[in-house]
Design an enzyme around this catalytic site. Structure first.
Site, short mmCIF file in Angstrom:
data_model
loop_
_atom_site.label_atom_id
_atom_site.label_comp_id
_atom_site.label_asym_id
_atom_site.label_seq_id
_atom_site.Cartn_x
_atom_site.Cartn_y
_atom_site.Cartn_z
CG ASP A 119 -6.85 11.53 6.55
OD1 ASP A 119 -7.58 11.79 5.87
OD2 ASP A 119 -6.01 11.22 6.09
N GLY A 148 0.54 5.95 0.20
CA GLY A 148 -0.40 7.12 0.11
C GLY A 148 0.60 8.47 -0.42
N GLY A 149 0.17 9.50 -0.46
CA GLY A 149 1.00 10.75 -0.78
C GLY A 149 2.34 10.75 -0.21
N GLY A 184 0.81 -1.23 -0.08
CA GLY A 184 0.02 -0.05 -0.11
C GLY A 184 0.73 1.19 -0.07
#
Length: 697
Positions: free
Chosen positions: A133, A19-20, A17
């Site tokens: 978040d 993310g940014g 995985g």
């Protein structure tokens, strides 16, 4: 980085995985030989102090939490320019993938997932951590169904002055709360709003707000209502829709006040009595009905500089009367004039009333009296004393528990010892006696645990007594108590008796050997034991066919309890290699015509020193005996007359003749009545010893 080993310990196996800000790898902890997840900060951010601080803050925030629904942090480290966090590895999928593949989810599954997320938020908020978040991408669901909240990368302690960057908001725009979108300080209720969106998405398969740009989505969070979940998916229970609606109120004051409150609602929303409850209504709904048209604010140029949109607060959180113009936010309507005028008039009126009361007080002044002290007196006596002094007892009498003052006596009074005008009202507080604790329900708890709880309540350790009895409950657990649960008691003076289970009463295992199958089953049923069919074994044996020749438990004095499972072995006959040899043992009395007692003992495959019933004879007699022989086990007969050994004879397995054998105890008939000492044959072969054979011969 796959194949690299960080700090000589964490071998990166595969990317799972990202993310940014970071990438996540499945890794093996070489020291503890277990799988872990390693989050590595992207290299383009390793020299950006703000991103490094945020990355470290994630580790600090999550490491301060310990909860089964929050991903555990094991380690943090840095190897040159590589920053990494070592976390618990979850074998499963994230909620976003599940929604993408299976949404809309069934209400019970969605509520179960939301409840576990809510439980995690409750723990985080209790520890002063706001996630900020919450979205499906940050919710992991293991193959065992356990929900884990992860990615505290933008979490902050609620004690921080703000959780927004200057001129921008951090987080995921589709899951923003309105106050988050405004760029004002967010708290627990912001996480609750995001969880409401996640629940909405699980049950409908869509997001409540979509737009062409992040700014348009943020503005919809601020201004526009969302489509009711039940209009998208009519199979959603009304009680569940009410939870979504309350969690997603734009005014934080109308949302759940805490994750704990929302969790309680989730735990009961699928109960039959709640499924069709009325739709939730809020006070601001009426205002929205009367103000259908609102002007959408223009977007300032500086608001377009970031994907994580800043939307400045037009008013305090919860303000529903916001006005916009083409330049942005304007001042409120000037509605202060009328309230100001009314306030001035009210102040003048109050001043006039105060002057009038003072003036009348000087003219009509009642005599002053000293309030008698009535504390520690009975209620009736106190009333009499106060009324005698010209005072009035308030019709509302308060009550409170008291250890020092008996029940029905005054514990407090107003204006005690003061000088007041005659006719003043005095309020009394009456004792209800000592506020005694109630006995907790210790059923099912271990005795020591219950005892310690009572000691903590003030009960003397010597006054907590066990009383053991046989019971179905687990041994060592409390069955009942005296005093009973919820009964008031005085801890310092009460002796508490806890009845404790000794488990089921044990008894000696019954002997089943040599019983038929039906007799064995009847005996097992009589003692409330269990005999499953798969515990019955049928196999050849030297025990007669149909008889039990083995059991478990087997010891004669072995203790068992009701419900114990029993195993038995039943003979199907003699083994194939057994030989059955019928014998005729000819015996004589010691003196012809006079009675003698003949005893025959034998040994064969069924056992040693087996004995036939004694036979009384007064003349020559043939006694039939059948031996069952097995390889390695020969036959042996010993004959006794009137208790005296007479004769013995061996029958080797290999030498058994094809027909019957006659064993004569006399080489010739006696000339006189003197006893002869010649061999006699052994006895019948009905006792049980080795395996089983139906008819060897």
């Amino acid at each position: 980085m796959i194949g690299h080993t960080l700090s000589g310990r964490y071998e990166l196996l595969a990317r799972v995985g990202g993310g940014g800000m970071a990438l996540v790898y499945k890794a093996r902890d070489l020291l503890l030989n277990r799988f872990v997840a390693v989050k590595v900060l992207r290299h383009q951010f390793t020299h950006d102090d703000e991103f490094v601080k945020r990355f470290r803050r994630e580790a600090q925030a999550a490491a301060s939490l310990s909860h089964p629904n929050i991903v555990s942090i094991y380690d943090v480290g840095q190897v040159e320019d590589t920053y990494y966090i070592v976390m618990e590895y979850i074998d499963g999928a994230n909620l976003n993938e599940i929604i993408r593949d299976r949404a809309p989810l069934q209400p019970d599954e969605a509520v179960r997932v939301a409840s576990q997320i809510c439980d995690a938020l409750e723990h985080a908020h209790h520890n002063q951590i706001i996630h900020r978040d919450i979205k499906p991408h940050n919710i992991l669901i293991g193959n065992n169904g356990r929900v884990k909240v992860t990615d505290f990368g933008i979490a902050r302690a609620v004690t921080s002055s703000t959780i927004t960057q200057t001129g921008s908001v951090v987080g995921s725009v589709h899951y923003f709360s309105p106050e988050h979108a405004k760029g004002v300080a967010t708290g627990e209720k912001s996480d609750i709003y995001s969880l409401g969106i996640v629940l909405y998405q699980m049950l409908t398969g869509r997001l409540p707000f979509l737009g062409e740009s992040p700014i348009s989505v943020a503005l919809k969070h601020l201004q526009e209502p969302f489509e009711a979940p039940r209009s998208v998916n009519p199979y959603i229970p009304q009680s569940v829709e009410n939870i979504i609606v309350k969690a997603m109120r734009k005014n934080p004051l109308e949302r759940y006040q805490s994750a704990t409150e929302m969790l309680r609602d989730l735990e009961t929303c699928l109960q039959p009595t709640r499924m069709n409850e009325p739709a939730a209504r809020f006070l601001s709904d009426e205002d929205e009905e009367s103000e259908k048209t609102r002007v959408i604010p223009a977007i300032r140029p500086d608001m377009r500089q970031t994907l994580e949109v800043p939307v400045q607060a037009a008013a305090t959180a919860g303000d529903t009367d916001v006005r916009w113009n083409s330049e942005g936010l304007t001042e409120r309507k000037r509605s202060w004039v009328l309230p100001t005028v009314l306030g001035v008039l009210a102040a003048v009126l109050i001043a006039v009333l105060i002057w009038a009361i003072n003036a009348l007080g000087d003219i009509v002044k009642s005599p002053d009296v000293k309030v008698p002290e009535v504390v520690n007196r009975s209620e009736q006596e106190a009333r009499d004393m106060l009324e005698e002094a010209g005072l009035i007892v308030d019709s509302v009498v308060l009550e409170e528990p008291s250890k020092e003052i008996p029940e029905g006596f005054v514990t407090k009074q107003t204006k005690q010892g003061a000088t007041v005008a005659k006719g003043a009202i005095i309020q009394l507080t009456i004792s209800t006696g000592e506020d005694l604790p109630t006995m907790p329900d210790f059923t099912g708890k271990k005795f020591e645990e219950a005892k310690q709880s009572l000691i903590d309540m003030g009960v003397d350790a010597d006054n907590v007594l066990p009383s053991e009895i046989f019971d179905e409950s687990e041994p060592g657990t409390v069955i009942r108590s005296n005093p009973k649960p919820d009964q008031e008691f005085e801890p310092s003076e009460t002796t508490v008796t806890l009845t404790v289970s000794k488990g089921r009463e044990a008894f000696e295992m019954p002997i089943l050997i040599d019983l038929s199958e039906s007799e064995a089953k009847a005996t097992i049923e009589k003692y409330n034991l269990k005999l499953p069919e798969d515990k019955i074994t049928r196999t050849p044996s030297y025990t007669p066919k149909g008889k039990v020749f083995k059991q478990f438990p087997a010891e004669t004095n072995e203790k068992v309890t009701e419900g114990t499972e029993i195993s038995i072995w039943i003979s199907t006959g003699y083994p194939e290699d057994a030989k059955e040899e019928p014998l005729n043992v000819i015996v004589y009395p010691a003196e012809d015509g006079k009675e003698s007692t003949i005893s025959i003992k034998y040994s064969d495959a069924r056992g040693d020193n087996l004995e036939l019933p004694a036979t009384k004879i007064s003349r020559m007699t043939q006694i039939p005996v059948t031996l069952v022989l097995a390889p390695g086990k020969d036959g042996h007969i010993m004959i006794y007359r009137d208790g005296q050994f007479l004769q013995e004879q061996w029958f080797p397995y290999a030498d058994i003749p094809t027909g019957g054998t006659t064993v004569n105890t006399e080489s010739e008939q006696p000339d006189s009545n003197e006893p002869e000492n010649e061999p006699a044959a052994d006895e019948d072969a009905d006792a049980a010893a080795g395996g089983q054979l139906e008819n060897a011969q």
